[in-house]
Design an enzyme around this catalytic site. Structure first.
Site, PDB file in Angstrom:
ATOM      1  N   GLU A 277       0.807  -1.476  -0.349  1.00  0.00           N
ATOM      2  CA  GLU A 277      -0.026   0.079  -0.178  1.00  0.00           C
ATOM      3  C   GLU A 277       0.561   1.268   0.207  1.00  0.00           C
ATOM      4  O   GLU A 277       0.757   2.435   0.767  1.00  0.00           O
ATOM      5  CB  GLU A 277      -1.336   0.027   1.010  1.00  0.00           C
ATOM      6  CG  GLU A 277      -2.042  -0.990   1.274  1.00  0.00           C
ATOM      7  CD  GLU A 277      -2.710  -0.978   1.965  1.00  0.00           C
ATOM      8  OE1 GLU A 277      -2.996   0.163   2.934  1.00  0.00           O
ATOM      9  OE2 GLU A 277      -4.342  -1.545   2.508  1.00  0.00           O
TER      10      GLU A 277
ATOM     11  N   GLU B 182      -5.583  -8.297   0.032  1.00  0.00           N
ATOM     12  CA  GLU B 182      -6.182  -7.719   1.309  1.00  0.00           C
ATOM     13  C   GLU B 182      -7.530  -7.321   1.538  1.00  0.00           C
ATOM     14  O   GLU B 182      -7.810  -6.898   0.618  1.00  0.00           O
ATOM     15  CB  GLU B 182      -5.429  -6.978   2.236  1.00  0.00           C
ATOM     16  CG  GLU B 182      -4.136  -6.702   2.903  1.00  0.00           C
ATOM     17  CD  GLU B 182      -3.387  -5.769   3.416  1.00  0.00           C
ATOM     18  OE1 GLU B 182      -4.333  -5.264   3.966  1.00  0.00           O
ATOM     19  OE2 GLU B 182      -2.268  -5.309   3.423  1.00  0.00           O
TER      20      GLU B 182
END
Length: 824
Positions: free
Chosen positions: A313, A575
């Protein structure tokens, strides 16, 4: 009768190699003449505690345990249950990091070796085949630049060998959140913040980040926060507040420097090279060293570790902000105090700032709460003083360039962005409001193309020096499209690793009767009016649309699939998950929550919604966030108030913790301590002789439908050995489906007493199969085949085997299987 010994997983044959040459992952068929099998990779992230180091052996939280710990827990959990992000200096938050940690500082992360075998058996019994293995940079290189923690790597190798024993595939995530643990995230070691000019002890007080470990002492920052803390509300850490740290000074500064110091901070050099390049080289070398060690360990790469994620991320920092006087348009999520960039610069040098916006995200959407004043105590900012900078150089061994000299006559200040003429310290005004957006010769900087992509290319190149066949799992910024990549970078070994959460449910910790298409909004594909979804059906379709859009990034010819004439790349959602600590309903009709621990009906429905979005025609692989054995009701997953773990010892009734560690039967192994298991322990095709067109599962009824297409052999192209077509037709193909005991367990009657027109299938136990319940015989699946268009279904253990014939010619076959639990 079963014993714990009976539940042990015997070593299986080596896992077959995995390919990414199609829109799904593929493995070779066990029948040599047959084409490759499509496979879905489904599993978990391991885990939140991987982001945190362990306590010293003589620490009170380790030896005695906090009061909230349940009596009777064994030494393993007494050692670790207190680990959480709100523990400050009492847990050595700063002092240990300042000393470079300890040898083996992260040994025991993500799980302790003592209980690892049971945890891996549980994951396999849940039907999971894949682990996204969390490793922060800090775990590898906390002792200083180029100093690697070999004890931690030795521990990681031992656990990976055990994962391989349990036939689990692993891809490694070089993990970060808001850049560093010292910024209430995870990732970079302490010394990296010093190298970038920050004093971690002053990050929270200057408002450069909201650090969970400082919350008890200082609240939000400013008078409002300190009054709240003094009033006894220090424990009320705002839900998901860590996300706001991405838009505060410390994280924006660090990301900008890491990716782009050459462009935006050319005066900042370390050891004669740009600061960002110096850091990126250390990052690449640290994970390259890990890859070297895994290679040298032997028999782990490809047989267990199949690939490497890019940096988790990533964030653009300041890059792309059009006006430093305002919060940028991309900062649509605000929770808590939200300084503008120029306000953050003032706070960074210790100046008080009034008029800081305080915002919230409620069940009805964003809400402005007013304004506050933040006053850094003692007028001290976040930047190192000249004296502190010199001490850091001497201790850690680097040398800043002569131009890195932004201090005033008293050795204070030190803001690199004032030093580069972005703002004026004397007037306090922004001098170049679009400094991080506009290129000198015209045009705009693009973070992904100009900065993220070059680092990604250098990172995966270093990893592949040791792991030549590594699959590159590409993890671009959240909801962003990945850039085009050349074939010499992809090497036919690439998959997208996008992330997806239902933001409204995550932030509000409630289910709502409305939602919005966040992916469509961010990408400019939909207006707000078109993005809003009302009602369960529209919300479900909206979730599938968002996952479909993310999946499409792997096949767009102007993106990572460019130059590929045939097969495109697969996608895994790296995720995905939902919180299990949903709140009680406050707005009747607008939100649904829970009333007590153990009541996971609403979290299960929320999880079912996002996983149904992965099913359907999307047919996505995914790794759930997360499996965290140290989860507790008091502290969730131990990280910034999150509570997403599929398992918790606090959900084991009474004092049965030891049963969860040493289960006497499959029911105990599978269900004890699980949370909302009916939603995520679900049927899915593990291996498909053909391609998956659609799969659908109804959690409440257990109905499951699978549609596949099986091409005729003469249409397979050059990837198939057509000289063996006759041989291939002579052997039945097999699609394997995970059929969980949770939904299809046989409850006693094995006889074929099905009424006319109904077909019952009672499975057989695996060889040496364990009992579902102690004293009730081996566990078996029991289901009704409502429809099977071709072939036959057999079940062994939790594995359904759907056999059918291949065709040499005559076009594609469209096959359908529909089952439900046997209801008598």
């Amino acid at each position: 009768m079963s014993t714990a010994k009976d539940l042990q997983t015997p070593p299986g044959p080596a896992l077959p190699p995995i390919s990414t040459s199609h829109t799904t992952f593929h493995i070779p068929s066990p029948i040599p003449s047959h084409p490759a099998l499509a496979t879905l990779l489904r599993g978990v992230n391991l885990s939140s505690s991987a982001k945190l180091p362990t306590y010293p052996r003589d620490h009170p939280l380790r030896s005695g345990g906090p009061a909230q710990m349940r009596e009777g827990r064994d030494e393993l959990r007494r050692v670790a249950a207190g680990v959480r992000t709100d523990v400050g200096e009492e847990g050595g938050f700063w002092s240990e990091a300042e000393q470079g940690g300890r040898d083996g500082w992260f040994v025991g992360r993500p799980i302790h070796e003592k209980g690892a075998d049971t945890h891996f058996r549980r994951l396999r019994a849940w039907g999971f085949t894949t682990i996204r293995w969390i490793i922060p940079w800090e775990a590898l290189e906390h002792a200083g630049p180029g100093k690697y923690d070999e004890a931690y790597i030795d521990y990681t190798i031992r656990l990976l060998r055990l994962a391989k024993h349990h036939r689990l595939r692993v891809f490694i995530s070089p993990h970060q959140d808001t850049f560093s643990r010292l910024l209430s995230g995870t990732g970079a070691p302490y010394w990296v913040l010093l190298a970038l000019g920050l004093n971690p002890r002053r990050v929270h007080q200057s408002g450069a980040a909201l650090v969970h470990a400082c919350w008890k002492e200082q609240g939000w920052g400013g008078e409002e926060g300190r009054e709240s803390a003094r009033a006894g509300n220090a424990g009320n850490w705002p839900d998901m507040i860590w996300n706001t740290n991405l838009h505060r000074l410390a994280a924006r500064h660090c990301f900008t420097m890491f990716y782009a110091s050459e462009v935006f901070a050319p005066r900042c050099t370390i050891d004669g090279v740009p600061a960002g390049r110096w850091l990126r080289d250390h990052f690449n070398s640290a994970f390259g060293h890990l890859a070297d060690r895994l290679r040298d360990a032997g028999a782990l790469l490809d047989t267990c570790v199949i690939g490497w994620d890019s940096l988790n991320e990533p964030h653009e920092g300041f890059v792309g902000i059009p006006n430093l006087n305002e919060c940028p348009p991309t900062q649509d999520f605000k929770k808590g105090p939200s300084p503008t960039p120029i306000q953050a610069f003032h706070l960074g040098v210790g100046e008080p700032v009034t008029g800081v916006s305080v915002d919230d995200f409620t069940s009805l959407g964003p809400k402005h709460r007013g304004k506050t004043t933040i006053t850094p105590p003692g007028g001290q900012g976040v930047w190192l003083t000249r004296e502190e900078a010199g001490e850091a150089e001497r201790k850690w061994g680097w040398r800043w360039g002569a131009e890195w000299d932004f201090w005033d006559e008293g050795g204070q200040g030190g803001c690199p962005w004032a030093g580069h003429g972005v703002w004026d310290r004397k007037t306090g005004e922004v001098l170049k409001k679009d400094y991080f957006r506009s290129k000198p010769g015209g045009g705009s900087w693009e973070f992904i193309q100009d900065f993220w992509k070059p680092h990604y290319i250098s990172f995966i190149a270093r990893v592949r020096q040791s792991h030549g066949d590594a699959i590159s799992f590409v993890n671009p910024p959240i909801f962003s499209e990945p850039p085009d990549l050349s074939e010499d970078v992809k090497q036919g070994r690439l998959a997208l690793s996008s992330h997806f959460y239902d933001g409204l449910t995550m932030l509000g910790k409630r289910r709502h009767v409305y939602n919005a298409d966040a992916v469509g909004l961010q990408r400019g594909l939909k207006s707000m009016s078109r993005a809003l979804k009302f009602g369960s059906g529209a919300i479900q379709n909206g979730l599938r649309d968002q996952l479909r859009e993310l999946k499409s990034d792997a096949v767009k010819e102007d993106g990572v699939a460019e130059h590929r004439d045939v097969d495109k790349y697969p996608t895994i959602i790296g995720e995905i998950g939902t919180p299990f600590d949903m709140k009680e309903t406050k707005l009747f009709g607008l939100a649904k929550g829970k009333t007590s621990w153990g009541d996971y009906k609403q979290p299960a429905k929320a999880m079912d919604a996002v996983l149904n979005a992965c099913d359907g025609r999307n047919a996505l692989s995914y790794t759930l966030w997360c499996y965290e054995p140290l989860n507790s009701h008091d502290h969730g997953d131990g990280w910034n108030g999150e509570d997403l773990s599929l398992f918790s010892y606090d959900d084991v009734p009474g004092d049965d913790d030891l049963l969860a560690d040493d289960p006497p039967d499959l029911k105990t192994l599978i269900t004890l301590g699980s949370r909302g298991i009916e939603s995520w322990c679900r049927p899915y095709p593990v291996e498909v002789a053909g391609r998956v067109d659609e799969l659908n599962f109804d959690m409440s009824s257990g109905d499951f439908e699978l549609r596949i297409t099986v091409p005729a052999l003469d249409g397979l192209g050059e990837t198939f050995d057509h000289s063996r077509a006759d041989e291939a037709v002579g052997h039945e193909a097999c699609t394997k489906v995970f059929l969980p005991f949770v939904h299809y367990h046989n409850r006693g009657c094995d006889g074929d007493d099905s009424p006319k027109g109904r077909r019952r299938v009672v499975g057989v136990p695996e060889e040496g199969g364990a009992e579902w319940e102690k004293g009730h015989g081996p566990a078996k699946v029991d289901l009704e085949v409502e429809q099977i268009s071709h072939g036959r279904l057999e079940v062994v253990g939790q594995e359904g085997r759907w056999f059918y014939n291949l065709r040499k010619s005559g076009g594609d076959q469209e096959l359908r299987l529909k089952i439900r639990p046997w209801s008598g």
